[in-house]
Write an enzyme that holds these catalytic residues in place. Sequence first.
Site, PDB file in Angstrom:
ATOM      1  CB  SER A 144      72.020  36.730  99.144  1.00  0.00           C
ATOM      2  OG  SER A 144      72.719  37.010 100.345  1.00  0.00           O
ATOM      3  CE1 TYR A 157      76.262  37.974  96.214  1.00  0.00           C
ATOM      4  CE2 TYR A 157      75.440  38.479  98.412  1.00  0.00           C
ATOM      5  CZ  TYR A 157      75.707  37.556  97.411  1.00  0.00           C
ATOM      6  OH  TYR A 157      75.416  36.225  97.619  1.00  0.00           O
TER       7      TYR A 157
HETATM    8  N1  LIG Z   1      78.032  31.036 100.355  1.00  0.00           N
HETATM    9  C1  LIG Z   1      77.218  31.895 100.905  1.00  0.00           C
HETATM   10  O1  LIG Z   1      77.341  32.231 102.095  1.00  0.00           O
HETATM   11  C2  LIG Z   1      76.082  32.470 100.099  1.00  0.00           C
HETATM   12  C3  LIG Z   1      75.109  33.210 100.791  1.00  0.00           C
HETATM   13  C4  LIG Z   1      74.042  33.752 100.088  1.00  0.00           C
HETATM   14  C5  LIG Z   1      73.947  33.569  98.709  1.00  0.00           C
HETATM   15  N2  LIG Z   1      74.907  32.856  98.061  1.00  0.00           N
HETATM   16  C6  LIG Z   1      74.753  32.702  96.610  1.00  0.00           C
HETATM   17  O2  LIG Z   1      74.787  31.336  96.279  1.00  0.00           O
HETATM   18  C7  LIG Z   1      75.287  31.180  94.958  1.00  0.00           C
HETATM   19  C8  LIG Z   1      76.422  30.164  94.956  1.00  0.00           C
HETATM   20  O3  LIG Z   1      77.450  30.646  95.789  1.00  0.00           O
HETATM   21  P1  LIG Z   1      78.581  29.716  96.431  1.00  0.00           P
HETATM   22  O4  LIG Z   1      78.791  30.215  97.804  1.00  0.00           O
HETATM   23  O5  LIG Z   1      78.271  28.303  96.186  1.00  0.00           O
HETATM   24  O6  LIG Z   1      79.828  30.205  95.545  1.00  0.00           O
HETATM   25  P2  LIG Z   1      81.047  29.411  94.850  1.00  0.00           P
HETATM   26  O7  LIG Z   1      82.035  30.470  94.532  1.00  0.00           O
HETATM   27  O8  LIG Z   1      81.458  28.261  95.693  1.00  0.00           O
HETATM   28  O9  LIG Z   1      80.390  28.858  93.513  1.00  0.00           O
HETATM   29  C9  LIG Z   1      79.961  29.712  92.495  1.00  0.00           C
HETATM   30  C10 LIG Z   1      80.045  28.968  91.179  1.00  0.00           C
HETATM   31  O10 LIG Z   1      79.554  29.844  90.147  1.00  0.00           O
HETATM   32  C11 LIG Z   1      80.421  29.739  89.025  1.00  0.00           C
HETATM   33  N3  LIG Z   1      80.347  30.960  88.219  1.00  0.00           N
HETATM   34  C12 LIG Z   1      80.847  32.192  88.509  1.00  0.00           C
HETATM   35  N4  LIG Z   1      80.632  33.036  87.495  1.00  0.00           N
HETATM   36  C13 LIG Z   1      79.974  32.341  86.539  1.00  0.00           C
HETATM   37  C14 LIG Z   1      79.482  32.665  85.255  1.00  0.00           C
HETATM   38  N5  LIG Z   1      79.642  33.886  84.735  1.00  0.00           N
HETATM   39  N6  LIG Z   1      78.843  31.707  84.551  1.00  0.00           N
HETATM   40  C15 LIG Z   1      78.689  30.461  85.047  1.00  0.00           C
HETATM   41  N7  LIG Z   1      79.164  30.086  86.255  1.00  0.00           N
HETATM   42  C16 LIG Z   1      79.794  31.014  86.989  1.00  0.00           C
HETATM   43  C17 LIG Z   1      81.807  29.528  89.629  1.00  0.00           C
HETATM   44  O11 LIG Z   1      82.716  28.996  88.685  1.00  0.00           O
HETATM   45  C18 LIG Z   1      81.486  28.591  90.771  1.00  0.00           C
HETATM   46  O12 LIG Z   1      81.523  27.236  90.369  1.00  0.00           O
HETATM   47  C19 LIG Z   1      75.706  32.574  94.494  1.00  0.00           C
HETATM   48  O13 LIG Z   1      74.680  33.137  93.708  1.00  0.00           O
HETATM   49  C20 LIG Z   1      75.852  33.326  95.793  1.00  0.00           C
HETATM   50  O14 LIG Z   1      75.675  34.706  95.627  1.00  0.00           O
HETATM   51  C21 LIG Z   1      75.975  32.310  98.717  1.00  0.00           C
END
Ligand SMILES: NC(=O)c1ccc[n+]([C@@H]2O[C@H](COP(=O)([O-])OP(=O)(O)OC[C@H]3O[C@@H](n4cnc5c(N)ncnc54)[C@H](O)[C@@H]3O)[C@@H](O)[C@H]2O)c1
Length: 262
Positions: A144, A157
């Site tokens: 991130s 985080y």
């Molecule tokens: N959305 C953003 O703005 C953003 C920005 C920077 C980084 N990220 C990172 O991107 C990644 C995906 O985020 P997103 O925004 O798509 O989130 P999201 O909540 O839409 O999806 C996350 C997925 O991870 C799964 N998950 C959670 N805990 C788990 C576990 N213990 N084992 C297996 N699966 C698990 C959830 O069920 C979900 O399907 C994350 O690592 C997040 O930190 C997101």
Amino acid sequence: MLEKLIENKVAIITGSGSGIGKAIALSYANLKAKVVIADINEESGKETSKEIIHHGGEALFVKTDVSSVESVKALVETAVKKYKKIDILVNNAGLEYYTTIEDTTEEQWDQTMAIDLKGVFMGIKYVLPYMKKQGSGSIINIASIAGISAWPGLGVYSAAKGGVVLLTKAAAAENGKYGIRVNCICPGSIKTPLLEEQFFAPQSDREAAEAQLLKHYPINRLGEASEIADAAIYLGSDLSSFVTGHSLSVDGGLSSFVGDLI
Ligand SMILES: NC(=O)c1ccc[n+]([C@@H]2O[C@H](COP(=O)([O-])OP(=O)(O)OC[C@H]3O[C@@H](n4cnc5c(N)ncnc54)[C@H](O)[C@@H]3O)[C@@H](O)[C@H]2O)c1
């Protein structure tokens, strides 16, 4: 040429039942990769795999908790049993708590570290023996922007994601000689359920919060999950064959902008 980028490659994508992971799975499958959908949420994970199969792609759902060593081992073994190799691992599963360091509970710290950092470590650890044997592999960790710069309210985080950025470099340094590349993507604010539920939902005025956030984005909009998937195609394919240990910011310019000073 471009449609052959990742054709027939076997890719495990954690957290691919939703958001960024789902977008990566759909994009990979669209380019004819064989995708292993690994998510703790059985319903959404199966939905992603059904969607891929419905469109003529190849997908396998494996219920996985990335914070459990048995579960990660079983995921890797299941994928190898079915497809005989693992070309790409995308360590994407993650969560965040939008709260100050002072207000973060010990349980929230433990859970964030277990999923966002240890989950990535275990994914890397258990695919390495197979990738080494093959003499090839690409590991992509979803870190991130909060892993390279501080963001008030995301301290814990940030600690986990900063760990992912450095773990990426260490894994790249150790495994380049085996033909394995390890990179990470640092997304900015991407329109997914996580951003909506963790970041926007607690704000009293959703629209004002987005307008305030956009002041920090030279591109003046939030990102799409498909734009992270495009970066994951690049890092998963031979287009990035000389790229390893890299953190690729896909953030609409957020990390290169100090903000309007006057
Ligand atoms: N959305 C953003 O703005 C953003 C920005 C920077 C980084 N990220 C990172 O991107 C990644 C995906 O985020 P997103 O925004 O798509 O989130 P999201 O909540 O839409 O999806 C996350 C997925 O991870 C799964 N998950 C959670 N805990 C788990 C576990 N213990 N084992 C297996 N699966 C698990 C959830 O069920 C979900 O399907 C994350 O690592 C997040 O930190 C997101």
